[in-house]
Design a protein around this motif. Structure first.
Motif, PDB file in Angstrom:
ATOM      1  N   ASN A 117       0.833  -1.204   0.000  1.00 58.85           N
ATOM      2  CA  ASN A 117       0.000   0.000   0.000  1.00 58.85           C
ATOM      3  C   ASN A 117       0.869   1.256   0.000  1.00 58.85           C
ATOM      4  O   ASN A 117       1.841   1.354   0.744  1.00 58.85           O
ATOM      5  CB  ASN A 117      -0.917   0.008   1.230  1.00 58.85           C
ATOM      6  CG  ASN A 117      -1.809   1.230   1.279  1.00 58.85           C
ATOM      7  OD1 ASN A 117      -1.598   2.130   2.090  1.00 58.85           O
ATOM      8  ND2 ASN A 117      -2.813   1.274   0.425  1.00 58.85           N
ATOM      9  N   VAL A 118       0.513   2.198  -0.866  1.00 59.54           N
ATOM     10  CA  VAL A 118       1.242   3.466  -0.979  1.00 59.54           C
ATOM     11  C   VAL A 118       0.271   4.610  -0.666  1.00 59.54           C
ATOM     12  O   VAL A 118      -0.798   4.704  -1.272  1.00 59.54           O
ATOM     13  CB  VAL A 118       1.825   3.649  -2.393  1.00 59.54           C
ATOM     14  CG1 VAL A 118       2.521   5.001  -2.510  1.00 59.54           C
ATOM     15  CG2 VAL A 118       2.797   2.526  -2.720  1.00 59.54           C
ATOM     16  N   ILE A 119       0.654   5.465   0.299  1.00 60.78           N
ATOM     17  CA  ILE A 119      -0.156   6.635   0.657  1.00 60.78           C
ATOM     18  C   ILE A 119       0.567   7.879   0.185  1.00 60.78           C
ATOM     19  O   ILE A 119       1.751   8.076   0.465  1.00 60.78           O
ATOM     20  CB  ILE A 119      -0.401   6.701   2.176  1.00 60.78           C
ATOM     21  CG1 ILE A 119      -1.155   5.452   2.652  1.00 60.78           C
ATOM     22  CG2 ILE A 119      -1.195   7.961   2.534  1.00 60.78           C
ATOM     23  CD1 ILE A 119      -1.344   5.386   4.152  1.00 60.78           C
ATOM     24  N   ALA A 120      -0.157   8.739  -0.537  1.00 63.71           N
ATOM     25  CA  ALA A 120       0.424   9.969  -1.075  1.00 63.71           C
ATOM     26  C   ALA A 120      -0.296  11.188  -0.523  1.00 63.71           C
ATOM     27  O   ALA A 120      -1.516  11.175  -0.349  1.00 63.71           O
ATOM     28  CB  ALA A 120       0.328   9.963  -2.598  1.00 63.71           C
ATOM     29  N   ILE A 121       0.480  12.228  -0.227  1.00 65.98           N
ATOM     30  CA  ILE A 121      -0.065  13.524   0.185  1.00 65.98           C
ATOM     31  C   ILE A 121      -0.008  14.450  -1.026  1.00 65.98           C
ATOM     32  O   ILE A 121       1.065  14.672  -1.588  1.00 65.98           O
ATOM     33  CB  ILE A 121       0.728  14.134   1.351  1.00 65.98           C
ATOM     34  CG1 ILE A 121       0.713  13.191   2.552  1.00 65.98           C
ATOM     35  CG2 ILE A 121       0.174  15.491   1.742  1.00 65.98           C
ATOM     36  CD1 ILE A 121       1.531  13.675   3.724  1.00 65.98           C
ATOM     37  N   ILE A 122      -1.152  15.004  -1.394  1.00 72.35           N
ATOM     38  CA  ILE A 122      -1.254  15.790  -2.620  1.00 72.35           C
ATOM     39  C   ILE A 122      -1.817  17.169  -2.319  1.00 72.35           C
ATOM     40  O   ILE A 122      -2.686  17.324  -1.455  1.00 72.35           O
ATOM     41  CB  ILE A 122      -2.126  15.066  -3.662  1.00 72.35           C
ATOM     42  CG1 ILE A 122      -1.530  13.685  -3.966  1.00 72.35           C
ATOM     43  CG2 ILE A 122      -2.263  15.878  -4.948  1.00 72.35           C
ATOM     44  CD1 ILE A 122      -2.380  12.842  -4.870  1.00 72.35           C
ATOM     45  N   ASP A 123      -1.324  18.165  -3.046  1.00 73.18           N
ATOM     46  CA  ASP A 123      -1.782  19.544  -2.916  1.00 73.18           C
ATOM     47  C   ASP A 123      -3.280  19.619  -3.213  1.00 73.18           C
ATOM     48  O   ASP A 123      -3.757  19.107  -4.230  1.00 73.18           O
ATOM     49  CB  ASP A 123      -1.012  20.437  -3.897  1.00 73.18           C
ATOM     50  CG  ASP A 123      -1.262  21.911  -3.650  1.00 73.18           C
ATOM     51  OD1 ASP A 123      -2.185  22.239  -2.896  1.00 73.18           O
ATOM     52  OD2 ASP A 123      -0.524  22.736  -4.226  1.00 73.18           O
ATOM     53  N   ASN A 124      -4.008  20.264  -2.323  1.00 73.60           N
ATOM     54  CA  ASN A 124      -5.466  20.339  -2.452  1.00 73.60           C
ATOM     55  C   ASN A 124      -5.912  21.117  -3.690  1.00 73.60           C
ATOM     56  O   ASN A 124      -7.045  20.972  -4.150  1.00 73.60           O
ATOM     57  CB  ASN A 124      -6.062  21.001  -1.198  1.00 73.60           C
ATOM     58  CG  ASN A 124      -7.520  20.645  -0.998  1.00 73.60           C
ATOM     59  OD1 ASN A 124      -7.878  19.475  -0.914  1.00 73.60           O
ATOM     60  ND2 ASN A 124      -8.382  21.654  -0.951  1.00 73.60           N
ATOM     61  N   ASN A 125      -5.024  21.928  -4.270  1.00 73.76           N
ATOM     62  CA  ASN A 125      -5.381  22.720  -5.445  1.00 73.76           C
ATOM     63  C   ASN A 125      -5.673  21.850  -6.664  1.00 73.76           C
ATOM     64  O   ASN A 125      -6.390  22.282  -7.581  1.00 73.76           O
ATOM     65  CB  ASN A 125      -4.262  23.705  -5.798  1.00 73.76           C
ATOM     66  CG  ASN A 125      -4.092  24.775  -4.721  1.00 73.76           C
ATOM     67  OD1 ASN A 125      -5.038  25.108  -4.012  1.00 73.76           O
ATOM     68  ND2 ASN A 125      -2.885  25.309  -4.597  1.00 73.76           N
ATOM     69  N   VAL A 126      -5.104  20.632  -6.711  1.00 71.73           N
ATOM     70  CA  VAL A 126      -5.318  19.756  -7.871  1.00 71.73           C
ATOM     71  C   VAL A 126      -6.356  18.677  -7.598  1.00 71.73           C
ATOM     72  O   VAL A 126      -6.590  17.813  -8.435  1.00 71.73           O
ATOM     73  CB  VAL A 126      -3.993  19.105  -8.307  1.00 71.73           C
ATOM     74  CG1 VAL A 126      -2.986  20.142  -8.732  1.00 71.73           C
ATOM     75  CG2 VAL A 126      -3.420  18.224  -7.196  1.00 71.73           C
ATOM     76  N   LYS A 127      -7.010  18.736  -6.454  1.00 68.04           N
ATOM     77  CA  LYS A 127      -7.975  17.714  -6.066  1.00 68.04           C
ATOM     78  C   LYS A 127      -9.118  17.597  -7.075  1.00 68.04           C
ATOM     79  O   LYS A 127      -9.581  16.513  -7.393  1.00 68.04           O
ATOM     80  CB  LYS A 127      -8.528  18.032  -4.677  1.00 68.04           C
ATOM     81  CG  LYS A 127      -9.456  16.958  -4.100  1.00 68.04           C
ATOM     82  CD  LYS A 127      -9.790  17.306  -2.651  1.00 68.04           C
ATOM     83  CE  LYS A 127     -10.689  16.250  -2.032  1.00 68.04           C
ATOM     84  NZ  LYS A 127     -12.047  16.289  -2.592  1.00 68.04           N
ATOM     85  N   ARG A 128      -9.565  18.732  -7.596  1.00 69.85           N
ATOM     86  CA  ARG A 128     -10.707  18.710  -8.517  1.00 69.85           C
ATOM     87  C   ARG A 128     -10.356  18.082  -9.873  1.00 69.85           C
ATOM     88  O   ARG A 128     -11.242  17.721 -10.650  1.00 69.85           O
ATOM     89  CB  ARG A 128     -11.248  20.129  -8.726  1.00 69.85           C
ATOM     90  CG  ARG A 128     -10.285  21.076  -9.426  1.00 69.85           C
ATOM     91  CD  ARG A 128     -10.912  22.471  -9.514  1.00 69.85           C
ATOM     92  NE  ARG A 128     -10.104  23.411 -10.268  1.00 69.85           N
ATOM     93  CZ  ARG A 128      -9.106  24.119  -9.775  1.00 69.85           C
ATOM     94  NH1 ARG A 128      -8.780  23.980  -8.478  1.00 69.85           N
ATOM     95  NH2 ARG A 128      -8.431  24.958 -10.531  1.00 69.85           N
ATOM     96  N   PHE A 129      -9.070  17.946 -10.166  1.00 69.03           N
ATOM     97  CA  PHE A 129      -8.660  17.373 -11.448  1.00 69.03           C
ATOM     98  C   PHE A 129      -8.459  15.860 -11.378  1.00 69.03           C
ATOM     99  O   PHE A 129      -8.444  15.185 -12.407  1.00 69.03           O
ATOM    100  CB  PHE A 129      -7.351  18.021 -11.926  1.00 69.03           C
ATOM    101  CG  PHE A 129      -7.444  19.500 -12.097  1.00 69.03           C
ATOM    102  CD1 PHE A 129      -8.313  20.051 -13.027  1.00 69.03           C
ATOM    103  CD2 PHE A 129      -6.666  20.346 -11.315  1.00 69.03           C
ATOM    104  CE1 PHE A 129      -8.402  21.421 -13.181  1.00 69.03           C
ATOM    105  CE2 PHE A 129      -6.743  21.713 -11.463  1.00 69.03           C
ATOM    106  CZ  PHE A 129      -7.612  22.263 -12.399  1.00 69.03           C
ATOM    107  N   ILE A 130      -8.266  15.339 -10.173  1.00 69.67           N
ATOM    108  CA  ILE A 130      -8.057  13.900  -9.999  1.00 69.67           C
ATOM    109  C   ILE A 130      -9.408  13.229  -9.788  1.00 69.67           C
ATOM    110  O   ILE A 130     -10.147  13.577  -8.868  1.00 69.67           O
ATOM    111  CB  ILE A 130      -7.117  13.615  -8.812  1.00 69.67           C
ATOM    112  CG1 ILE A 130      -5.768  14.296  -9.039  1.00 69.67           C
ATOM    113  CG2 ILE A 130      -6.923  12.108  -8.647  1.00 69.67           C
ATOM    114  CD1 ILE A 130      -4.800  14.131  -7.898  1.00 69.67           C
TER     115      ILE A 130
END
Length: 240
Positions: A81-94
């Motif tokens: 299992n891989v957990i990633a932390i991602i910038d909330n600004n790109v959340k709507r694109f994923i």
């Protein structure tokens, strides 16, 4: 004496202040790179083999660095299992149907997690959601496949070289055929006889068409042929 002590204290304070300032600058750049000072969300995905991916590695979306790997944990003997932390600004694109894959920066660069673009109709991914993944292709497997292909090509080349050499030396049926003048003449005579036989058959068929007893049969065949051609022509005109 007192003046020298004051000067020493001033210098010491200056160097301490500069050191603290440099420390905060380093912390700022590290935090900016790790997205510590921006709003973020988490997603996770599973792989059978993480292929050298490490905690702290980059997460990219559309070729842009959007986050980092927070944790890699073995779930069982076939799942990591891989957990990633991602910038909330790109959340709507994923999107929910976006997929994760492990790629390299260049041919032998560091491993990174790449997230693909999902379909526009799919809803955006939620914080903590799990997305599907593509299993990484091992570089060793590619090299092994190339090696097998090269070995096979070498075997085929050697076999062709041996075959051509045998033909040139008159060995085998093909070699004898190409180098034996008598056999070549026999083959030429055989082909000539076949052409004569074919011509004779055509002449016999033409004579049969004019025979009184068989004339009705051939006329019937011609009418059937004309009927089929007419139906095909009508069908083509209807389809236009």
């Amino acid at each position: 004496m007192e003046t020298s002590k004051n000067a020493y204290k001033i210098k010491l304070g200056f160097f301490v202040s500069v050191g603290i300032l440099i420390f905060f600058i380093i912390i700022f750049f590290i935090g900016a790179n790790q997205n510590l000072f921006s709003s973020k969300f988490k997603i996770n995905t599973n792989f059978k083999n993480v292929s050298g991916l490490q905690v702290g590695g980059q997460v990219r979306f559309s070729g842009i660095s959007v986050g980092t790997i927070e944790n890699i944990a073995i779930i069982n003997d076939s799942t990591v299992n891989v957990i990633a932390i991602i910038d909330n600004n790109v959340k709507r694109f994923i999107k929910k149907d976006s997929k994760a894959s492990i790629t390299s920066e260049g041919v032998i660069g560091d491993k990174i997690l790449t997230i693909s673009q999902g379909s526009t109709k799919s809803p955006e991914v939620k914080d903590g959601a799990s997305i599907k993944s593509f299993e990484p292709i091992e570089f060793d497997v590619i090299l092994s496949s190339i090696k097998v292909s090269t070995e096979n090509a070498e075997i085929i080349t050697n076999e062709l070289a041996y075959l051509l050499s045998s033909i040139n030396n008159g060995e085998g049926a093909i070699g004898k055929l190409m180098n034996d003048k008598g056999m070549a003449e026999d083959l030429d005579r055989t082909m000539t006889n076949l052409r004569k036989s074919s011509k004779g058959l055509e002449e016999n068929m033409e004579a049969a068409k004019h025979n009184f007893l068989l004339r009705g049969y051939f006329k019937k065949k011609e009418r059937e042929k004309e009927k089929l051609e007419k139906e095909a022509k009508e069908q083509a005109e209807k389809s236009k």
